[in-house]
Write a protein that holds these residues in place. Sequence first.
Motif, PDB file in Angstrom:
ATOM      1  N   HIS A  84     -12.966   2.949  10.394  1.00  0.00           N
ATOM      2  CA  HIS A  84     -11.745   2.199  10.712  1.00  0.00           C
ATOM      3  C   HIS A  84     -11.175   2.624  12.071  1.00  0.00           C
ATOM      4  O   HIS A  84     -10.760   1.776  12.875  1.00  0.00           O
ATOM      5  CB  HIS A  84     -10.702   2.411   9.619  1.00  0.00           C
ATOM      6  CG  HIS A  84     -11.063   1.796   8.306  1.00  0.00           C
ATOM      7  ND1 HIS A  84     -11.512   0.504   8.179  1.00  0.00           N
ATOM      8  CD2 HIS A  84     -11.043   2.312   7.043  1.00  0.00           C
ATOM      9  CE1 HIS A  84     -11.747   0.233   6.897  1.00  0.00           C
ATOM     10  NE2 HIS A  84     -11.475   1.327   6.184  1.00  0.00           N
TER      11      HIS A  84
ATOM     12  N   LEU B 108      -3.291  -2.512  10.065  1.00  0.00           N
ATOM     13  CA  LEU B 108      -4.059  -2.397   8.825  1.00  0.00           C
ATOM     14  C   LEU B 108      -5.205  -1.402   8.980  1.00  0.00           C
ATOM     15  O   LEU B 108      -5.490  -0.618   8.065  1.00  0.00           O
ATOM     16  CB  LEU B 108      -4.599  -3.768   8.421  1.00  0.00           C
ATOM     17  CG  LEU B 108      -3.567  -4.822   7.998  1.00  0.00           C
ATOM     18  CD1 LEU B 108      -4.248  -6.150   7.702  1.00  0.00           C
ATOM     19  CD2 LEU B 108      -2.776  -4.357   6.780  1.00  0.00           C
TER      20      LEU B 108
ATOM     21  N   THR C 108      -5.479   6.182   4.583  1.00  0.00           N
ATOM     22  CA  THR C 108      -5.620   6.123   3.123  1.00  0.00           C
ATOM     23  C   THR C 108      -7.024   6.538   2.704  1.00  0.00           C
ATOM     24  O   THR C 108      -7.204   7.190   1.663  1.00  0.00           O
ATOM     25  CB  THR C 108      -5.297   4.699   2.633  1.00  0.00           C
ATOM     26  OG1 THR C 108      -4.026   4.288   3.154  1.00  0.00           O
ATOM     27  CG2 THR C 108      -5.239   4.650   1.115  1.00  0.00           C
TER      28      THR C 108
ATOM     29  N   SER D  46       0.836  -1.205   0.000  1.00  0.00           N
ATOM     30  CA  SER D  46       0.000   0.000   0.000  1.00  0.00           C
ATOM     31  C   SER D  46       0.869   1.254   0.000  1.00  0.00           C
ATOM     32  O   SER D  46       0.518   2.265  -0.630  1.00  0.00           O
ATOM     33  CB  SER D  46      -0.940   0.000   1.211  1.00  0.00           C
ATOM     34  OG  SER D  46      -0.225   0.154   2.424  1.00  0.00           O
TER      35      SER D  46
ATOM     36  N   TYR E  83      -5.884   1.772  -1.121  1.00  0.00           N
ATOM     37  CA  TYR E  83      -7.001   1.503  -0.216  1.00  0.00           C
ATOM     38  C   TYR E  83      -7.641   0.147  -0.515  1.00  0.00           C
ATOM     39  O   TYR E  83      -8.032  -0.593   0.389  1.00  0.00           O
ATOM     40  CB  TYR E  83      -8.049   2.613  -0.327  1.00  0.00           C
ATOM     41  CG  TYR E  83      -9.162   2.479   0.688  1.00  0.00           C
ATOM     42  CD1 TYR E  83      -8.907   2.614   2.043  1.00  0.00           C
ATOM     43  CD2 TYR E  83     -10.461   2.190   0.279  1.00  0.00           C
ATOM     44  CE1 TYR E  83      -9.922   2.479   2.988  1.00  0.00           C
ATOM     45  CE2 TYR E  83     -11.480   2.051   1.204  1.00  0.00           C
ATOM     46  CZ  TYR E  83     -11.202   2.193   2.554  1.00  0.00           C
ATOM     47  OH  TYR E  83     -12.196   2.046   3.475  1.00  0.00           O
TER      48      TYR E  83
ATOM     49  N   LEU F 218      -5.634  -2.600   1.101  1.00  0.00           N
ATOM     50  CA  LEU F 218      -5.851  -2.634   2.552  1.00  0.00           C
ATOM     51  C   LEU F 218      -7.229  -3.190   2.893  1.00  0.00           C
ATOM     52  O   LEU F 218      -7.373  -3.972   3.850  1.00  0.00           O
ATOM     53  CB  LEU F 218      -5.692  -1.223   3.129  1.00  0.00           C
ATOM     54  CG  LEU F 218      -4.274  -0.661   3.082  1.00  0.00           C
ATOM     55  CD1 LEU F 218      -4.276   0.848   3.260  1.00  0.00           C
ATOM     56  CD2 LEU F 218      -3.407  -1.320   4.156  1.00  0.00           C
ATOM     57  N   GLU F 219      -8.239  -2.811   2.117  1.00  0.00           N
ATOM     58  CA  GLU F 219      -9.585  -3.341   2.362  1.00  0.00           C
ATOM     59  C   GLU F 219      -9.616  -4.857   2.204  1.00  0.00           C
ATOM     60  O   GLU F 219     -10.244  -5.570   2.998  1.00  0.00           O
ATOM     61  CB  GLU F 219     -10.579  -2.699   1.393  1.00  0.00           C
ATOM     62  CG  GLU F 219     -11.264  -1.460   1.931  1.00  0.00           C
ATOM     63  CD  GLU F 219     -12.524  -1.143   1.150  1.00  0.00           C
ATOM     64  OE1 GLU F 219     -13.548  -0.833   1.779  1.00  0.00           O
ATOM     65  OE2 GLU F 219     -12.473  -1.219  -0.093  1.00  0.00           O
TER      66      GLU F 219
ATOM     67  N   ALA G 264      -5.476   1.917   6.771  1.00  0.00           N
ATOM     68  CA  ALA G 264      -6.675   2.050   5.939  1.00  0.00           C
ATOM     69  C   ALA G 264      -7.394   3.363   6.233  1.00  0.00           C
ATOM     70  O   ALA G 264      -7.912   4.027   5.316  1.00  0.00           O
ATOM     71  CB  ALA G 264      -7.607   0.865   6.177  1.00  0.00           C
TER      72      ALA G 264
END
Length: 571
Positions: free
Chosen positions: A446, A426, A433, A397, A410, A413-414, A430
């Motif tokens: 998040h 993470l 981002t 990422s 993103y 990370l998702e 996230a």
Amino acid sequence: MLLKRIAAALTLALGLTHGGYGLAAGDAAAKPASKRPNPQAASEDLLARTVFQALVGEFALQRGDAKLGSDAWTDLAQRTRDPKVLARATEVAGQARQFDRALELSRLWLEVEPDSTQARQSQSSLLILAKRLDELAPQLTQLLEQDKVNLGTNLMHLNRMLSRHEDKKAVQSLVDRVASPYDKLPEAHFAMAQAAANANDNLRALNETEKALQLRPDWESAALARAQLQSRLSIQTAIDSLDRFVNANPTARDARMALARLFISEKRYDDARRHFDRLIKDNPDSPELIYPVAMLALQQGDLNTGRSQLEHLLYTDFADKSSIHFFLGQLDQEQNKADAAAEHFRQVTAGEQYVAARSRLAQLLLQQGKINEAVDLLHNTRGGTATEQSQLVLAESQILREAGRHTDAYGVLEAALKRQPDNPELLYEAALTAERIGQPAALEGHLKHLLSLKPDHAHALNALGYSWADRNIRLPEANALIARALSLMPEDPFIMDSMGWVLYRQGKLAEALKTLEQAYRIKADPEIAAHLGEVLWVLNRKDEAGRLLKEAAKANPDNEVLGAAVKKFRP
């Protein structure tokens, strides 16, 4: 295994037939022929009975019926009183954790074979397993007396033999009782010192170690044990002790190495280096010495020595060659030797540095404009643990973010969060981002999830508070979150910056200025400069604001936040 046990059972049975019990038929030779039993029939009957009972015991054990197996062997042992059968019966009862029975069998064994070292050793082991240390001293004393040739070695093994016993004070008392009659031997004092140390009786342990060294002044193991005990109270005392010993015994390699490591723990790198240099001189090809010398040289900024020693390690039998390639790659990367660095990083194929090496290699590819190759490298690297997997995702990422592909970053990370939904690193990445791609709701989701897992996560508290402050919403809540973060990390300049920014949004300009100036003194970060410049401008200190922003922009020409501030307040 079963066939071996059956063969052993048959061997025992046949041995009995031609041994002790077989003689019973011969004893009847003096009787009149008409009343005398048939010797061959008696022998065959005994053989059959013995073989049957031995096989019953072994088959029961193979089926997992420890009780029946032990019963069969115990009965056979008590009837035959044969030492080999008694040995097997004792072993079986002990494995079944029938310690009372096993101890009774071992006593019978010693009664039949009073000079058997094996029997006495078995009984000693059983007493330890049964936690009956009060009965153990006579057995250990007898064992020591039976093997005077190895008395010192056997004394040294006492603590190892008793290591699983939980009552360390009881063990200390037992070792004292057994070892004290041999107080002319250094090993006896060392054994008592070990037992005392295990029982946290450090003063006694130190005294006994000193006595051992008085009897054997060049004993390196005792000198090391003494230094370890001394270091619990005073590192300097341990250093002085080892220094005297090494001066008196210059070839004491382990003691010199321990002394060098103590110097490192005290950040006395020059002293440590002096001893490591001597060790290398005496052992030029020893990997366990070359490695710390290389690390120490790098620590001191002696890159040439560090590099040469690391390169030397590659030609030794040092097990972790991957780590060596990683450190050499770092050196090349820092000296802008990208191709050489990449070659070293490619040779990191396993170990703790594997993920870090792949991440650094990806960064090098990114710098060469090979963005897709860098992403593919990380995406196709398999982490062995969940931690390594998340590290690879974070590295991927980051590559995408630095390439300006924030939406792709993103997405990576998702996807990772579906596999590891509660991973704090993470979740935090996230959230940041999501902010970059204009998704404040995702950022809040998040961060709130992260704070439900870790309520005192200072950076998450700060990020959520700053997000609200930057959007000029929920300012009292933002202030509270950032204040809490600041209480957890009071010297963090970025959290100070957030506090200054929320104070500015709340119109508390004097407090905001003071907080931002403090943050900028700690860290001359371009975003802190942008916030401080804006506050100065609003306070009508425009010349100061202009100079600050101009200097910061010159040092950080590519920072977007700072660039926007300069543009906003350009005359």
